[in-house]
Design a protein around this motif. Structure first.
Motif, mmCIF file in Angstrom:
data_model
loop_
_atom_site.group_PDB
_atom_site.id
_atom_site.type_symbol
_atom_site.label_atom_id
_atom_site.label_comp_id
_atom_site.label_asym_id
_atom_site.label_seq_id
_atom_site.Cartn_x
_atom_site.Cartn_y
_atom_site.Cartn_z
ATOM 1 N N GLU A 103 0.817 -1.214 0.000
ATOM 2 C CA GLU A 103 0.000 0.000 0.000
ATOM 3 C C GLU A 103 0.851 1.264 0.000
ATOM 4 O O GLU A 103 0.327 2.370 -0.188
ATOM 5 C CB GLU A 103 -0.954 -0.001 1.207
ATOM 6 C CG GLU A 103 -0.347 0.404 2.540
ATOM 7 C CD GLU A 103 0.434 -0.723 3.224
ATOM 8 O OE1 GLU A 103 0.922 -0.502 4.346
ATOM 9 O OE2 GLU A 103 0.547 -1.824 2.634
ATOM 10 N N GLU A 112 5.582 -8.123 0.858
ATOM 11 C CA GLU A 112 4.243 -8.725 0.928
ATOM 12 C C GLU A 112 4.179 -10.011 0.104
ATOM 13 O O GLU A 112 3.576 -11.009 0.523
ATOM 14 C CB GLU A 112 3.224 -7.705 0.418
ATOM 15 C CG GLU A 112 1.796 -7.972 0.817
ATOM 16 C CD GLU A 112 0.888 -6.787 0.499
ATOM 17 O OE1 GLU A 112 -0.331 -6.967 0.626
ATOM 18 O OE2 GLU A 112 1.393 -5.708 0.132
ATOM 19 N N ASN A 187 -4.819 -5.264 3.224
ATOM 20 C CA ASN A 187 -4.444 -5.335 1.810
ATOM 21 C C ASN A 187 -5.055 -6.535 1.104
ATOM 22 O O ASN A 187 -5.034 -6.615 -0.119
ATOM 23 C CB ASN A 187 -2.920 -5.380 1.671
ATOM 24 C CG ASN A 187 -2.263 -4.080 2.108
ATOM 25 O OD1 ASN A 187 -2.934 -3.139 2.515
ATOM 26 N ND2 ASN A 187 -0.949 -4.030 2.034
ATOM 27 N N LYS A 189 -4.062 -9.575 0.720
ATOM 28 C CA LYS A 189 -3.104 -10.221 -0.184
ATOM 29 C C LYS A 189 -3.506 -11.648 -0.499
ATOM 30 O O LYS A 189 -3.345 -12.104 -1.639
ATOM 31 C CB LYS A 189 -1.700 -10.196 0.446
ATOM 32 C CG LYS A 189 -0.593 -10.634 -0.496
ATOM 33 C CD LYS A 189 -0.457 -9.683 -1.679
ATOM 34 C CE LYS A 189 0.691 -10.081 -2.597
ATOM 35 N NZ LYS A 189 0.806 -9.202 -3.762
#
Length: 686
Positions: A103, A112, A187, A189
């Protein structure tokens, strides 16, 4: 990849847990402890020996085998922790609170990805990063407050924003809304909002699971998955409401047609929610109000009785309900007079039923009983009951509590005195009730719930669409762009769309002969320029051959003109149908008032192709200008069935023609007998 270790871990480790409850690492330990977690809780902190009464490990190597790890450390350390914990300590679920990943920077995105790769390799679940955590009845792995009341029949809440989730919880707790779980995906992910819905759908137990889902969405990464699982849950008896933020028109791409300017991603979201049966909300207050409505028995009709001891709020609620398409019918006759005899002089029973500020709790119960058992036309009861500060309301709220539990008709408690009657309202909420402190907010939310259709059937009905002919027409188009009028007619004929008689030609004599055949008056339109009106390329009410000849000569001088179209001039209400292909969503179909009103008023409704008749009528009825379509001031309304049929047929045609990127039918002319397409444009990109 949601698993048991995430939902009900036998052991949890907080990496970065501390004694400072004013920081995330300390707050999350506090919440897990205060939540009564029954498993083994470990803390890793290299600088602390004891964290909130728990012996801390200085190194992850000293940890026992663990189910769930909560990481509250700098982003740069997280990938190493995840890889080691998966490999050496058997961790199969992670909640990563830390920010500073994709982000923010490209480097963060690489960190990430390392985390995701490790989780995928070892079959571990991942919530986050960059989130407030996960809260359910087994463990409170969040660092924020408030912690709402939790029970199995409470709301499942999934949020794409941690801070927004906190603010929504604040709004909900005040109303008495209870929760089953709170998911902050950050996020997203690995696990996004669609994935949580999928898990809830595939593991749904009608005996034990919550039937209310609230969503705060900032990005729909997989519209098909969201549509499928939201629809499936609703068909199983669940109710879903959602906010989709970040869908303003300013974010839409510019396009060269009316539809391109209107069919922004917001229209796609509106269409998706309509097809799924999701109630769309636009604020935290509206979302939590709809959530509270969902906890009550569902409305089976539109007729409300308003019971109050304060006239003004009753009037405002009456206005708001009426504006939203709900009814406050007048109560009169022997039963109304009978009720009036049981109230103090001066009371009004016509609806709203105002039994005065001096009315007693006993009278409140009598009024509700009449609405429940004797006024058969009433479908629901709204009770507005506060205090001017002269009395305590425990007895009145005892009556309200009893009636809510007894009555089959839904009762909506509107208790506005949160300050002067705070203890009474709090005691009422602790009995498991909700409170709508503002009557207009309630009415707005109710109208939104009532306007939301049931999920559309997944089956595609062909409705006689000539698919082979459509495929051949599109196959024979060799260049991208707006197609010629004759090709537009051929495509629309594949869907059986009624078309006004017309001829396109570069021969003045041929056009005059056609006009004489169909009969004057006629309309002439330039062919070539996209926006004909802007360049003076439209002439109406041409009544003679001489006038048509003059207009032909003038239009052929317009820059870009390739011919002139002549049509029989018809009368009727101008309508609009448009469509635009949105990546990931498919075709978004729009309808509304036509002509210049498309751009000026932008009063359009959207649906996702292919459309069912139920969706289509919902679109038509939600137009602000629907009263015009119904007929006003003595004028007859349009043939609504024919309008809906054309929308449905076009949406079905589009399902089999993804090469059509934009389509405008503007205007169509409608009267009480039928609907005819007058002008149309189709943009093809192959």
């Amino acid at each position: 990849m949601i698993n048991e270790q995430l939902l009900n871990p036998r052991s949890i480790v907080v990496i970065g847990g501390s004694n400072n409850v004013h920081k995330p690492g300390g707050a999350i330990v506090r919440n897990i402890i205060n939540g009564g977690y029954q498993g083994e809780l470990n803390i890793v902190n290299p600088k602390e020996d004891d964290v909130q009464g728990i012996k801390a490990c200085h190194d992850v190597k000293d940890l026992p085998q663990t189910d769930l790890a909560v990481l509250v450390v700098a982003a740069r350390f997280c990938p190493d922790y995840v890889e080691y914990l998966c490999r050496e300590k058997g961790v199969r679920a992670f909640v990563i609170i830390s920010a500073g990943f994709g982000e923010e920077t490209h480097e963060g995105a690489l960190l990430e990805q390392r985390i995701l790769d490790a989780c995928e390799q070892y079959g571990a679940a991942l919530i986050g990063p960059n989130c407030i955590g996960l809260l359910n009845r087994n463990h409170h792995s969040v660092f924020t407050l408030p912690i709402p009341n939790l029970n199995p029949k409470g709301v499942d809440f999934i949020s794409g924003s941690g801070a927004t989730a906190v603010f929504i919880l604040e709004s909900a707790v005040i109303k008495g809304l209870q929760f089953n779980s709170v998911w902050s995906i950050g996020n997203g992910k690995q696990i996004g909002i669609e994935d949580v819905l999928q898990y809830m759908d595939e593991h749904f137990d009608p005996e034990t699971d919550s039937r209310v889902k609230l969503l705060y969405i900032e990005n729909i990464s997989n519209p098909d998955k969201l549509l499928f699982h939201a629809s499936s849950l609703i068909k199983k008896g669940c109710r879903i409401a959602a906010i989709k933020a970040g869908s303003s028109e300013s974010g839409s791409r510019a396009a060269s047609s009316h539809t391109g300017a209107i069919a922004s991603s917001d229209a796609a979201v509106e269409a998706l929610f309509r097809k799924a049966g999701i109630v769309r909300c636009f604020s935290r207050e509206e979302l939590t109000t709809v959530g509270c409505i969902f906890t009550l028995p569902p409305l089976k009709g539109k007729n409300f009785a308003i019971v109050t001891h304060a006239g003004g709020p009753g009037v405002m609620l009456t206005d708001a309900l009426s504006k939203g398409g709900l009814n406050v019918p007048k109560l009169e006759g022997p039963l109304a007079e009978e009720l009036k005899e049981k109230l103090f002089p001066g009371s009004a029973v016509a609806n709203p039923i105002d039994f005065l500020a001096t009315g007693t709790p006993e009278q409140l119960g009598i009024v509700i009983d009449y609405c429940e058992n004797k006024f058969e036309e009433i479908d629901a009861i709204a009770v507005i009951y506060g205090t001017p500060g002269l009395t305590r309301l425990f007895e009145a709220y005892d009556v309200l509590d009893q009636k809510i539990k007894e009555c089959k008709k839904p009762i909506f408690p509107i208790l506005p005195s949160l300050h002067t009657a705070g203890p009474e309202v709090e005691a009422f909420l602790k009995r498991g009730h909700v409170n709508f402190s503002d009557e207009v907010t309630l009415a707005t939310a109710l109208s939104q719930v009532m306007r939301t259709p049931q999920p559309a059937p997944p089956e595609v009905q062909l409705y006689g669409i000539d698919i082979p002919r459509l495929n051949k027409i599109i196959f024979d188009i060799h260049t991208n762009g707006y197609v010629q009028p004759q090709v537009v007619r051929e495509i629309l004929e594949c869907a059986g769309i009624p078309l006004v008689p017309e001829l396109v030609s570069t021969s003045k004599d041929e056009l005059i002969t056609f006009a004489q055949k169909v009969g004057f008056p006629v309309v002439a339109k330039v062919v070539g320029p996209v926006h004909k009106s802007d360049v003076g390329g439209v002439a109406l009410n041409i009544r003679t051959a001489e006038h048509l000849a003059l207009e032909y000569d003038r239009m052929m001088q317009i820059e870009g003109a390739t011919g002139v179209m002549v049509q029989k001039m018809l009368k009727g209400t101008e309508l609009f149908i448009g469509a635009k292909y949105e990546e990931r969503f498919g075709h978004v179909v729009l309808c509304g008032l036509g002509g210049i009103f498309v751009e000026v008023l932008k009063d359009v409704s959207s649906g996702l192709a292919p459309l069912s008749y139920g969706e289509t009528f919902s679109m038509i009825h939600s137009l602000r200008g629907y009263k015009i379509l119904k007929g006003t001031r003595g004028q007859k309304g349009i043939n609504e069935q024919k309008y809906a049929e054309i929308i449905v047929r076009l949406s079905t045609l589009l399902r089999f023609a993804t090469e059509i990127k934009e389509m405008d039918l503007n205007p169509l002319l409608a009267d009480e007998n039928g609907v005819v397409a007058v002008d149309a444009r189709i943009l093809i990109e192959k």
